[in-house]
Design a protein around this motif. Structure first.
Motif, short mmCIF file in Angstrom:
data_model
loop_
_atom_site.label_atom_id
_atom_site.label_comp_id
_atom_site.label_asym_id
_atom_site.label_seq_id
_atom_site.Cartn_x
_atom_site.Cartn_y
_atom_site.Cartn_z
N ASP A 119 0.54 -1.05 0.07
CA ASP A 119 0.03 0.06 -0.05
C ASP A 119 0.96 1.46 -0.05
O ASP A 119 0.62 2.16 -0.82
CB ASP A 119 -1.07 -0.01 1.21
CG ASP A 119 -2.01 -0.92 1.31
OD1 ASP A 119 -2.12 -1.69 0.10
OD2 ASP A 119 -2.70 -1.12 2.10
N THR A 120 1.92 1.21 0.87
CA THR A 120 2.63 2.50 0.80
C THR A 120 3.56 2.66 -0.37
O THR A 120 3.63 3.75 -0.82
CB THR A 120 3.74 2.25 1.82
OG1 THR A 120 3.34 1.97 3.14
CG2 THR A 120 4.87 3.39 2.11
N LEU A 121 4.03 1.61 -1.15
CA LEU A 121 4.63 1.52 -2.29
C LEU A 121 3.65 1.94 -3.53
O LEU A 121 4.03 3.25 -4.13
CB LEU A 121 5.29 0.07 -2.69
CG LEU A 121 5.77 0.27 -4.01
CD1 LEU A 121 6.95 1.10 -4.09
CD2 LEU A 121 6.30 -1.31 -4.47
N ALA A 123 1.16 4.24 -2.85
CA ALA A 123 0.92 5.50 -2.53
C ALA A 123 2.14 6.32 -3.21
O ALA A 123 1.96 7.34 -3.75
CB ALA A 123 0.91 5.69 -1.15
N LEU A 124 3.38 5.92 -2.95
CA LEU A 124 4.54 6.61 -3.58
C LEU A 124 4.54 6.81 -5.08
O LEU A 124 4.59 7.68 -5.61
CB LEU A 124 5.77 6.04 -2.87
CG LEU A 124 6.18 6.02 -1.41
CD1 LEU A 124 7.35 5.25 -1.21
CD2 LEU A 124 6.46 7.53 -1.05
N VAL A 125 4.16 5.57 -5.76
CA VAL A 125 4.32 5.66 -6.99
C VAL A 125 3.22 6.51 -7.50
O VAL A 125 3.21 7.28 -8.45
CB VAL A 125 4.00 4.10 -7.71
CG1 VAL A 125 3.93 4.14 -9.13
CG2 VAL A 125 5.47 3.38 -7.32
N GLY A 126 1.89 6.38 -6.99
CA GLY A 126 0.87 7.20 -7.17
C GLY A 126 1.27 8.77 -7.12
O GLY A 126 0.75 9.59 -7.98
N LEU A 127 1.81 9.12 -6.10
CA LEU A 127 2.09 10.55 -5.93
C LEU A 127 3.06 10.97 -6.89
O LEU A 127 3.10 12.20 -7.65
CB LEU A 127 2.87 10.81 -4.60
CG LEU A 127 2.13 10.78 -3.42
CD1 LEU A 127 2.83 10.65 -2.03
CD2 LEU A 127 1.06 11.98 -3.38
N HIS A 128 4.09 10.15 -7.53
CA HIS A 128 4.98 10.35 -8.45
C HIS A 128 4.39 10.77 -9.92
O HIS A 128 4.54 11.47 -10.63
CB HIS A 128 6.04 9.42 -8.62
CG HIS A 128 7.32 9.59 -7.90
ND1 HIS A 128 8.26 10.54 -7.89
CD2 HIS A 128 7.71 8.94 -6.60
CE1 HIS A 128 9.04 10.56 -7.02
NE2 HIS A 128 8.61 9.34 -6.18
N ARG A 129 3.42 9.68 -10.15
CA ARG A 129 2.58 9.81 -11.44
C ARG A 129 1.90 11.33 -11.54
O ARG A 129 1.72 11.84 -12.49
CB ARG A 129 1.53 8.69 -11.35
CG ARG A 129 2.31 7.32 -11.86
CD ARG A 129 0.88 6.15 -11.61
NE ARG A 129 1.62 4.91 -11.81
CZ ARG A 129 0.89 3.74 -11.39
NH1 ARG A 129 -0.18 3.79 -10.92
NH2 ARG A 129 1.69 2.65 -11.69
N GLU A 130 1.31 11.60 -10.37
CA GLU A 130 0.34 12.98 -10.32
C GLU A 130 1.35 13.95 -10.32
O GLU A 130 1.10 14.96 -11.15
CB GLU A 130 -0.49 12.91 -8.86
CG GLU A 130 -1.41 14.30 -8.81
CD GLU A 130 -2.45 14.47 -9.94
OE1 GLU A 130 -2.53 15.56 -9.87
OE2 GLU A 130 -2.44 13.44 -10.60
#
Length: 489
Positions: A119-121, A123-130
């Motif tokens: 879940d943390t991973l 979230a991190l990837v999602g933040l980078h995409r955004e």
């Protein structure tokens, strides 16, 4: 988990990390520990761990031995795709943190050990995409495109439009397929694609805003069945698509990076179609004969006139000791693109951009349209506030209307070119409004205040560039196309 100091991985390091993750995936699937696999392949567990973590280049012998233990072909370990969803996320995080946009933020580099929750991973990837999406949305405007184009033009001016690193890569590819002289054939381009792991597929339903699409998973490059409007030959399109792999490109993180990649792949394709060594021999001989001509260079390699003119600028200063200029203008005299290191005074806006600026009516790129017969080269000397320049101009018609391609040199260098004996000479004092932008007193008296035109407005004046990973390309349309044409699993 403490973040590590800022660092960046090269494409080679990311490739090693991918192989390591595939090795770990198949080892785990086989139910083997590092110690057990190490005993079977003759490598200590600590060395295997370095390979799995991407910190050591795996030897082919090790991969072959491991593949035998896993009961798979070694090609499975070398596939360019993540073995599972978790690995895909870990790789995406590494790529995102290695991108220039993230590096410029000066933030720490975060690793993704197995103890990091999924879940943390995510979230991190999602933040980078955004972050990447918002960066592209902010940058993808015509103003930003003009700013970046100006920066790239200045950079190439400093380098005399010559990129030695790309020349070497192009020469090496042509050598590997056995090309020696003359025009590169379509068959040789197909051989180059095969050498790089691609198959060329010609289709008639490419999405409207794409010139080609590369399916990285299946090693396919989709191309139109014939040259698309504007003079982009199929050989050039295919080589540009291959260039992304040869040059180690990853998905652009900004519009600036997208435009820089476009510049590099265009350069690579031209350097393949007109290889440096032979092209220089051809041009040097023409110079010795005082018979340099863009049309001869074009015909010798079977390329478009614009491609030959642009390629000439790559080589002219580096190998012929000539300062040059080159530009494309539309039928209304607006600059589409241009390059110079000879001091030709292009019209510029307040930001230094030349795109969309209108040429003086007395420059060759405008006066060439005044001829009755436009099939031959047009030559002209133009006196400007920066000196006198000689230009060779070729006009033509494309889907978007008429255009002019000009290539030239300062007056003293015209002696090396065919057409130097032209008696056509114009005097331009632009940007002085009295040169060509102020009507004569007679016309002003007759018509001022008595006319009201309906101006044609270029769309790009008000419209931002389409958003997406690759500006102008609709992701949904592209992915639907790939799904339609992908081979059966």
């Amino acid at each position: 988990m403490a973040p590590e100091s800022t660092s960046t991985l090269t494409q080679a390091e990311l490739d090693r990390l991918l192989i390591g993750k595939r090795l770990r995936h198949f080892r785990t699937r086989a139910g083997l520990t590092l110690e057990q696999l190490g005993e079977r392949v003759g490598v200590v567990a600590s060395q295997l761990s370095l390979v799995e973590n991407g910190r050591r280049e795996p030897k082919l012998g090790l991969l072959q031995a491991a593949a035998r233990e896993f009961g798979i072909d070694v090609a499975e370990l070398l596939k360019a795709e993540a073995p599972d969803h978790r690995s895909a996320l870990e790789l995406e995080l590494e790529r995102a943190q290695s991108a220039p946009g993230y590096q410029h933020l000066g933030l720490p580099h975060v690793r993704a050990p197995r103890t990091l929750g999924d879940d943390t991973l995510e979230a991190l990837v999602g933040l980078h995409r955004e972050l990447a999406r918002r960066s592209r949305a902010a940058a993808e405007t015509s103003e930003e495109a003009r700013r970046v184009n100006t920066e790239l033009r200045m950079l190439m001016r400093e380098r005399n439009n010559y990129v030695h690193e790309i020349e070497l890569l192009a020469s090496d590819l042509m050598r590997r397929i056995g090309h020696t002289t003359g025009a590169v054939t379509h068959r040789e381009v197909a051989q180059a694609a095969e050498l790089l792991g691609f198959t060329l597929i010609f289709v008639d339903d490419l999405p409207s805003n794409t010139r080609s699409i590369t399916d990285l998973q299946h090693g396919r490059i989709y191309l139109p069945p014939a040259s698309i409007p504007g003079g982009h030959g199929l050989r050039s399109l295919a080589l540009q698509a291959m260039a992304h792999r040869v040059l180690g490109h990853s998905e652009p993180a900004s519009y600036a990076e997208f435009l820089q990649q476009r510049l590099q792949i265009n350069y690579f394709a031209a350097a393949c179609l007109m290889p440096e060594e032979r092209a220089v021999e051809f041009l040097q001989q023409a110079k010795r004969n005082r018979n340099l001509a863009i049309e001869d260079f074009r015909d010798a390699y079977g390329v478009t006139h614009e491609a030959a003119a642009h390629r000439f600028t790559n080589l002219a200063t580096q190998h012929l000791d000539l300062r040059v200029h080159h530009y494309r203008a539309d039928g209304a005299g607006a600059l589409v693109r241009g390059y110079e290191n000879d001091g030709l005074p292009y019209p510029i806006d307040s930001s230094g951009s030349i795109e969309g600026q209108v040429l003086c009516h007395k420059w060759g790129g405008r006066t060439a349209f005044n001829r009755t017969n436009r099939t031959s080269e047009f030559y002209q000397y133009t006196d400007t506030p920066a000196g006198t320049f000689w230009s060779s101009v070729q006009t033509g018609d494309a889907e978007l209307g008429p255009f002019a391609i000009a290539c030239g040199v300062p007056f003293d260098e015209a002696k090396w070119f065919r057409g130097r004996d032209t008696d056509v000479r114009k005097r331009s004092t632009c940007p002085d409004p009295a040169c060509c932008r102020t009507p004569s007193p007679e016309l002003l008296q007759r018509w001022q205040g008595k006319a009201w035109p309906s101006a044609r407005m270029h769309q790009h004046v008000l419209t931002p560039l389409p958003t997406g990973s690759f500006p102008g390309v609709d992701d949904t349309e592209m992915f639907e196309f790939l799904a339609k044409h992908a081979p059966e699993s």
